[in-house]
Design a protein around this motif. Structure first.
Motif, short mmCIF file in Angstrom:
data_model
loop_
_atom_site.label_atom_id
_atom_site.label_comp_id
_atom_site.label_asym_id
_atom_site.label_seq_id
_atom_site.Cartn_x
_atom_site.Cartn_y
_atom_site.Cartn_z
N VAL A 59 -9.01 4.56 0.19
CA VAL A 59 -9.85 3.38 0.46
C VAL A 59 -8.99 2.14 0.14
CG1 VAL A 59 -12.04 4.55 -0.02
CG2 VAL A 59 -10.81 3.46 -1.91
N LYS A 60 -9.51 0.97 0.48
CA LYS A 60 -8.70 -0.25 0.27
C LYS A 60 -8.51 -0.55 -1.22
CE LYS A 60 -7.47 -1.87 4.27
NZ LYS A 60 -8.43 -1.93 5.35
N LYS A 61 -9.59 -0.36 -2.01
CA LYS A 61 -9.48 -0.69 -3.44
C LYS A 61 -10.54 0.08 -4.23
CE LYS A 61 -12.77 -4.39 -3.26
NZ LYS A 61 -13.16 -5.72 -3.12
N ARG A 71 0.83 -1.21 0.00
CA ARG A 71 0.00 0.00 0.00
C ARG A 71 0.87 1.26 0.00
NH1 ARG A 71 -5.21 1.27 3.89
NH2 ARG A 71 -6.20 2.63 2.36
N ASN A 108 -2.63 4.98 2.01
CA ASN A 108 -2.92 4.90 3.44
C ASN A 108 -3.04 6.30 4.04
OD1 ASN A 108 -3.26 3.79 5.92
ND2 ASN A 108 -1.12 3.19 6.21
N THR A 143 -6.17 5.12 -3.16
CA THR A 143 -6.10 3.87 -2.38
C THR A 143 -4.89 3.88 -1.43
OG1 THR A 143 -4.86 2.77 -4.13
CG2 THR A 143 -7.25 2.47 -4.17
#
Ligand code: EPU
Length: 443
Positions: free
Chosen positions: A366-368, A297, A327, A325
């Motif tokens: 966001v994560k993905k 990430r 952190n 995406t």
């Protein structure tokens, strides 16, 4: 290249981009070199001219002035024979399709002491006024009238002077530079733009016999020369730093590992530093080649777009995709254009969490992202959506490819060579002509 304006990409995300990609000539340099070619009588040849719709539009503008042109797309070479310039008008139907063609104003005033050039309107990304261009030409002695949507410029003679730009406008610096090449005495442009494309134009003009000093700094001095001092030349355009930055972003976005060739890394110092802060690896493998890779990430960053050497506005949308995406929460401030966040609604449709407040975008990683149908609204927003689709889970469709074709040559071929899953498909069977359907496209 098919010019169908109703084409779209179908992209399946998730493949890390790997391999090598060759960057083409700089769109924002070659268009200005083409305009500058009309200053010298005889045939000028420009190499490393990318296969772009914008290059074709500029050729149409120049042909309409009476010059003879030839474009060898295989060899990426444009030839312009400007022995006879018989017309001084650049029509609205051409200028409105590509605002960069307004640069012909300075070149025509230099060569013919007269120009009638359609005034470009605003465009999707902002108001984009040309008041500094016009004030600059007036300061050199041109009489300017704006009538029926055209700028009429006439000068019995042009005389060098000091011109201060309120902001370091790229186009105004270039137009004034071109207009002053054959002026009497010296012109000094203060607070000039410092972009690499300005240096390329100055190098081109100097090779042609002009005397331009200080390009790349805020003070450019143009010592006027005579028409007979100028001669046609052969010249190679610099690599496109924005195309390079776009591919670097795509490799980082997909956590790939690729070598980007034909790049001048020094032109991307600010951008590279931000990528490094995000956690990407960038290694110089040759003077004009870098290896870019990323794993895991990314860290988020904040940045403000600025004139060169600051963070380039033309790469803002690509970096936003990376932040989407990453952190943490990153803040992007767009300081050049009023409306350059047009990718935001589409990125939201792909799952991004972006809050926009005037010229600030607050991007919460966001994560993905997930695949969706999205549409290019301008050249750079379109390219950023392609990167988002390459990074997203699932399949996306990116519509309105004519925006992308204006500034990225063989985009999908280059992405495919890197292992990206991308196909261009037609949504209509009836092809339009080259210039059809480009009315909204005025970058
Ligand atoms: N501005 C004025 N008055 C002027 C000139 C500019 O108010 O007389 C304002 C503009 O409205 C804009 C800002 O100054 O908000 C910067 O404009 P600039 O003149 O520097 O930009 P440009 O010459 O119109 C070139 C590139 C753009 C790139 C900018 C900034 C070309 C053909 N275009 O535009 O490229 O974003 O410099 O780096 O060289 C692109 O390639 O996608 C693109 C938009």
């Amino acid at each position: 290249m098919d010019k169908n304006t109703d084409e779209k990409y179908i992209i399946t995300g998730g493949n890390p981009l790997k391999g090598e990609v060759l960057i083409g000539g700089a769109k924002n340099a070659v268009l200005k070199l083409m305009a500058a070619s009309i200053l010298a009588k005889g045939e000028t040849v420009i190499h490393n001219a990318p296969d772009l719709t914008d290059v074709e539009i500029m050729l149409s503008v120049i042909e309409q002035l009476g010059a003879k042109t030839h474009y060898d797309k295989e060899k990426q070479t444009v030839s312009i024979n400007a022995t006879d310039i018989t017309e001084v008008t650049a029509r609205y139907d051409l200028v409105s399709k590509m605002r960069a063609s307004f640069i012909i104003l300075g070149a025509l005033v230099s060569r013919c002491k007269e120009a009638v050039v359609a005034l470009p309107g605003g465009c999707a990304i902002g108001e984009r006024r040309v008041d500094f261009h016009i004030k600059g030409l007036e300061a050199l002695g041109a009489k300017i009238k704006i009538e029926n949507g055209y700028v009429h410029a006439k000068a019995s003679k042009l005389v060098g002077t000091d011109i201060y730009l309120d902001i370091p406008s790229v186009g105004a610096t270039e137009n004034i530079m071109l207009a002053s090449i054959l002026a009497e005495g010296s012109t000094k442009i203060q607070n000039a733009a410092r972009e690499p494309e300005i240096i390329d134009l100055a190098n081109f003009l100097n090779t042609m016999g002009a005397d331009v000093q200080g390009a790349g700094t805020s003070d450019i001095v143009i010592n006027g020369v005579k028409q007979d001092d100028l001669h046609p030349i052969e010249y190679t355009t610099i690599p496109d730093r924005i195309e390079a930055g776009t591919f670097m972003s795509a490799v980082v976005a997909t956590r790939g590992d690729a070598i980007i060739r034909n790049i001048y890394p020094a032109h991307l110092t600010f951008f590279n530093n931000k990528l490094l802060k995000m956690g990407a690896n960038i290694k110089l493998v040759e003077p004009t080649a870098i290896e870019v890779s990323a794993k895991g990430r990314l860290n988020t960053v904040n940045f403000v777009t600025q004139p060169y050497p600051g963070f380039p506005t033309d790469l803002q949308s690509m970096a936003m995709v990376l932040l989407s995406t990453a952190n943490g929460v990153g803040i992007i401030t767009e300081s050049l254009y009023e409306n350059r966040f047009m990718q935001v609604p589409d990125l939201r449709r792909m799952g991004a969490d972006i809050h926009q407040d005037r010229n600030h975008a607050i991007v919460k990683g966001v994560k993905k992202l997930t695949g969706a149908t999205v549409a290019s609204s301008d050249l750079r927003a379109g390219a950023s959506l392609v990167i988002a689709a390459l990074m997203a889970e699932g399949t996306s469709e990116v519509e309105n490819l004519y925006h992308i074709d204006r500034g990225y040559e063989r985009f999908e071929n280059k992405i495919k060579l890197l292992g990206g899953q991308i196909e261009r498909v037609s949504t209509h069977s009836d092809d339009t002509n080259l210039l059809g359907g480009l009315n909204e496209a005025r970058l």
